[in-house]
Design a protein around this motif. Structure first.
Motif, PDB file in Angstrom:
ATOM      1  N   PRO A   1      40.215  32.110  34.722  1.00 29.69           N
ATOM      2  CA  PRO A   1      41.533  31.556  34.405  1.00 29.69           C
ATOM      3  C   PRO A   1      42.564  32.635  34.716  1.00 29.69           C
ATOM      4  CG  PRO A   1      40.329  32.033  32.393  1.00 29.69           C
ATOM      5  CD  PRO A   1      39.423  32.362  33.530  1.00 29.69           C
ATOM      6  N   ASP A   2      43.449  32.376  35.665  1.00 32.88           N
ATOM      7  CA  ASP A   2      44.341  33.429  36.141  1.00 32.88           C
ATOM      8  C   ASP A   2      45.613  33.593  35.317  1.00 32.88           C
ATOM      9  OD1 ASP A   2      45.702  31.185  36.940  1.00 32.88           O
ATOM     10  OD2 ASP A   2      45.981  31.823  39.000  1.00 32.88           O
ATOM     11  N   GLY A   3      45.825  32.767  34.322  1.00 26.96           N
ATOM     12  CA  GLY A   3      46.981  32.942  33.455  1.00 26.96           C
ATOM     13  C   GLY A   3      48.292  32.470  34.040  1.00 26.96           C
ATOM     14  N   SER A   4      48.251  31.770  35.146  1.00 28.39           N
ATOM     15  CA  SER A   4      49.510  31.363  35.774  1.00 28.39           C
ATOM     16  C   SER A   4      49.928  29.975  35.299  1.00 28.39           C
ATOM     17  CB  SER A   4      49.366  31.373  37.296  1.00 28.39           C
ATOM     18  OG  SER A   4      48.416  30.422  37.705  1.00 28.39           O
ATOM     19  N   TYR A   5      51.235  29.817  35.193  1.00 26.44           N
ATOM     20  CA  TYR A   5      51.835  28.551  34.811  1.00 26.44           C
ATOM     21  C   TYR A   5      52.927  28.219  35.818  1.00 26.44           C
ATOM     22  CZ  TYR A   5      49.621  29.482  30.324  1.00 26.44           C
ATOM     23  OH  TYR A   5      48.714  29.748  29.345  1.00 26.44           O
ATOM     24  N   GLY A   6      53.029  26.969  36.145  1.00 29.08           N
ATOM     25  CA  GLY A   6      54.074  26.551  37.067  1.00 29.08           C
ATOM     26  C   GLY A   6      55.445  26.622  36.414  1.00 29.08           C
ATOM     27  N   VAL A   7      56.437  27.085  37.153  1.00 34.02           N
ATOM     28  CA  VAL A   7      57.816  27.161  36.672  1.00 34.02           C
ATOM     29  C   VAL A   7      58.618  26.103  37.416  1.00 34.02           C
ATOM     30  CG1 VAL A   7      59.847  28.647  36.454  1.00 34.02           C
ATOM     31  CG2 VAL A   7      57.565  29.626  36.244  1.00 34.02           C
ATOM     32  N   PRO A   8      59.182  25.132  36.690  1.00 35.02           N
ATOM     33  CA  PRO A   8      59.943  24.079  37.367  1.00 35.02           C
ATOM     34  C   PRO A   8      61.153  24.647  38.119  1.00 35.02           C
ATOM     35  CG  PRO A   8      59.549  23.515  35.063  1.00 35.02           C
ATOM     36  CD  PRO A   8      59.105  24.926  35.250  1.00 35.02           C
ATOM     37  N   GLY A   9      61.284  24.233  39.355  1.00 38.77           N
ATOM     38  CA  GLY A   9      62.428  24.647  40.165  1.00 38.77           C
ATOM     39  C   GLY A   9      62.304  26.033  40.769  1.00 38.77           C
ATOM     40  N   ARG A  10      61.173  26.682  40.616  1.00 38.91           N
ATOM     41  CA  ARG A  10      60.976  28.032  41.167  1.00 38.91           C
ATOM     42  C   ARG A  10      59.816  28.025  42.147  1.00 38.91           C
ATOM     43  NH1 ARG A  10      65.538  30.712  40.011  1.00 38.91           N
ATOM     44  NH2 ARG A  10      66.007  30.546  37.807  1.00 38.91           N
ATOM     45  N   GLY A  11      59.837  28.933  43.080  1.00 40.65           N
ATOM     46  CA  GLY A  11      58.775  29.039  44.069  1.00 40.65           C
ATOM     47  C   GLY A  11      57.661  29.971  43.650  1.00 40.65           C
ATOM     48  N   TYR A  12      57.668  30.437  42.432  1.00 38.26           N
ATOM     49  CA  TYR A  12      56.627  31.344  41.969  1.00 38.26           C
ATOM     50  C   TYR A  12      56.041  30.821  40.664  1.00 38.26           C
ATOM     51  CZ  TYR A  12      60.447  33.073  39.049  1.00 38.26           C
ATOM     52  OH  TYR A  12      61.485  33.168  38.177  1.00 38.26           O
ATOM     53  N   ARG A  13      54.962  31.432  40.249  1.00 36.05           N
ATOM     54  CA  ARG A  13      54.298  31.023  39.011  1.00 36.05           C
ATOM     55  C   ARG A  13      54.497  32.096  37.951  1.00 36.05           C
ATOM     56  NH1 ARG A  13      51.059  26.764  39.601  1.00 36.05           N
ATOM     57  NH2 ARG A  13      49.521  27.352  38.030  1.00 36.05           N
TER      58      ARG A  13
ATOM     59  N   LEU B   1      21.596  48.966  43.864  1.00 29.95           N
ATOM     60  CA  LEU B   1      23.035  48.976  44.147  1.00 29.95           C
ATOM     61  C   LEU B   1      23.555  47.570  44.438  1.00 29.95           C
ATOM     62  CD1 LEU B   1      25.628  50.608  44.657  1.00 29.95           C
ATOM     63  CD2 LEU B   1      24.898  50.798  47.032  1.00 29.95           C
ATOM     64  N   ILE B   2      22.824  46.820  45.242  1.00 31.82           N
ATOM     65  CA  ILE B   2      23.246  45.452  45.561  1.00 31.82           C
ATOM     66  C   ILE B   2      23.243  44.585  44.303  1.00 31.82           C
ATOM     67  CG2 ILE B   2      22.554  43.355  46.819  1.00 31.82           C
ATOM     68  CD1 ILE B   2      21.644  45.256  49.090  1.00 31.82           C
ATOM     69  N   ALA B   3      22.223  44.727  43.464  1.00 30.67           N
ATOM     70  CA  ALA B   3      22.173  43.952  42.218  1.00 30.67           C
ATOM     71  C   ALA B   3      23.340  44.315  41.300  1.00 30.67           C
ATOM     72  CB  ALA B   3      20.840  44.187  41.512  1.00 30.67           C
ATOM     73  N   LEU B   4      23.647  45.609  41.176  1.00 24.75           N
ATOM     74  CA  LEU B   4      24.767  46.034  40.332  1.00 24.75           C
ATOM     75  C   LEU B   4      26.101  45.518  40.871  1.00 24.75           C
ATOM     76  CD1 LEU B   4      23.789  49.705  39.426  1.00 24.75           C
ATOM     77  CD2 LEU B   4      23.839  47.718  37.917  1.00 24.75           C
ATOM     78  N   LEU B   5      26.270  45.555  42.177  1.00 24.57           N
ATOM     79  CA  LEU B   5      27.503  45.031  42.768  1.00 24.57           C
ATOM     80  C   LEU B   5      27.644  43.530  42.533  1.00 24.57           C
ATOM     81  CD1 LEU B   5      27.730  47.014  46.110  1.00 24.57           C
ATOM     82  CD2 LEU B   5      29.213  47.217  44.119  1.00 24.57           C
ATOM     83  N   LEU B   6      26.553  42.795  42.632  1.00 26.40           N
ATOM     84  CA  LEU B   6      26.598  41.361  42.345  1.00 26.40           C
ATOM     85  C   LEU B   6      26.941  41.096  40.879  1.00 26.40           C
ATOM     86  CD1 LEU B   6      23.609  39.978  44.426  1.00 26.40           C
ATOM     87  CD2 LEU B   6      26.046  39.560  44.787  1.00 26.40           C
ATOM     88  N   ILE B   7      26.390  41.893  39.977  1.00 22.85           N
ATOM     89  CA  ILE B   7      26.700  41.735  38.551  1.00 22.85           C
ATOM     90  C   ILE B   7      28.179  42.016  38.292  1.00 22.85           C
ATOM     91  CG2 ILE B   7      26.297  42.757  36.271  1.00 22.85           C
ATOM     92  CD1 ILE B   7      23.348  43.087  37.154  1.00 22.85           C
ATOM     93  N   VAL B   8      28.703  43.076  38.877  1.00 20.34           N
ATOM     94  CA  VAL B   8      30.127  43.395  38.708  1.00 20.34           C
ATOM     95  C   VAL B   8      31.004  42.300  39.306  1.00 20.34           C
ATOM     96  CG1 VAL B   8      31.933  45.006  39.433  1.00 20.34           C
ATOM     97  CG2 VAL B   8      29.798  45.872  38.522  1.00 20.34           C
ATOM     98  N   LEU B   9      30.618  41.783  40.449  1.00 13.40           N
ATOM     99  CA  LEU B   9      31.378  40.709  41.088  1.00 13.40           C
ATOM    100  C   LEU B   9      31.387  39.447  40.234  1.00 13.40           C
ATOM    101  CD1 LEU B   9      32.896  39.851  43.678  1.00 13.40           C
ATOM    102  CD2 LEU B   9      30.707  38.996  44.511  1.00 13.40           C
ATOM    103  N   ILE B  10      30.227  39.057  39.714  1.00 14.02           N
ATOM    104  CA  ILE B  10      30.157  37.874  38.858  1.00 14.02           C
ATOM    105  C   ILE B  10      30.957  38.089  37.587  1.00 14.02           C
ATOM    106  CG2 ILE B  10      28.568  36.498  37.442  1.00 14.02           C
ATOM    107  CD1 ILE B  10      26.499  36.908  39.731  1.00 14.02           C
ATOM    108  N   LEU B  11      30.858  39.282  36.980  1.00 14.67           N
ATOM    109  CA  LEU B  11      31.635  39.581  35.777  1.00 14.67           C
ATOM    110  C   LEU B  11      33.129  39.508  36.054  1.00 14.67           C
ATOM    111  CD1 LEU B  11      31.656  40.595  32.812  1.00 14.67           C
ATOM    112  CD2 LEU B  11      31.790  42.897  33.746  1.00 14.67           C
ATOM    113  N   ALA B  12      33.559  40.028  37.188  1.00 17.44           N
ATOM    114  CA  ALA B  12      34.980  39.989  37.534  1.00 17.44           C
ATOM    115  C   ALA B  12      35.465  38.549  37.702  1.00 17.44           C
ATOM    116  CB  ALA B  12      35.238  40.785  38.810  1.00 17.44           C
TER     117      ALA B  12
END
Length: 163
Positions: free
Chosen positions: A98-110, A81-92
């Motif tokens: 890369p979270d897909g976020s880009y900075g938006v000029p003049g905005r407080g969000y991405r 179980l611990i090994a499977l959880l570590l594998i899932v965590l590493i895969l995630a």
């Protein structure tokens, strides 16, 4: 019975009690009307609950009555179980690094775009078979009605409305 066996027995008894609501929630999900989101979760939750019940029962009985075979089975299952959880965590982490976020000029969000995510995740989401499941899942939620309402004009209002 030694102190370590007492601690193991108590922790496994607590895990045994925690598996009951997991099984009950899986059965509750199975009794719900057919929904694409719930369809993916119903039986894995029930199976996970029964596996937790079985392993914690073996750990409890093995620690309480000092049955070495049950303790060995319990330790092997916990190591797997611990090994499977570590594998899932590493895969995630690898898939979502890369979270897909880009900075938006003049905005407080991405801004988030599909181009910024990993290629495996992009291919999985863009695949027509997967996208049909995702779309069916989103169609059953209240999010689509919020998106198509005319008074929601910005992302910030949408987030405030959802919360």
């Amino acid at each position: 019975m030694g102190v370590s066996n007492n601690i193991t027995a108590v922790l496994n008894f607590i895990a045994l009690l925690c598996s009951i609501p997991i099984i009950a929630s899986g059965i509750w999900l199975a009794s719900k009307p057919d929904n694409e989101c719930i369809h993916l979760l119903r039986w894995p939750v029930v199976i996970l609950g029964f596996l937790i019940l079985l392993v914690s029962l073996c750990g409890f009985l093995g620690a309480y009555w000092y049955k070495e075979t049950l303790l060995a089975f319990y330790l092997c299952c916990m190591a797997i179980l611990i090994a499977l959880l570590l594998i899932v965590l590493i895969l995630a982490f690898v898939v979502t690094k890369p979270d897909g976020s880009y900075g938006v000029p003049g905005r407080g969000y991405r801004e988030y775009r599909l181009d910024g995510f990993s290629s495996w995740l992009k291919d999985h989401v863009v695949d027509p078979k997967s996208w049909n499941k995702i779309r069916a899942c989103l169609a059953d939620t209240d999010l689509t009605s919020l998106l198509f309402r005319h008074d929601v004009v910005s992302l910030q209002q949408l987030v405030v409305t959802v919360m």
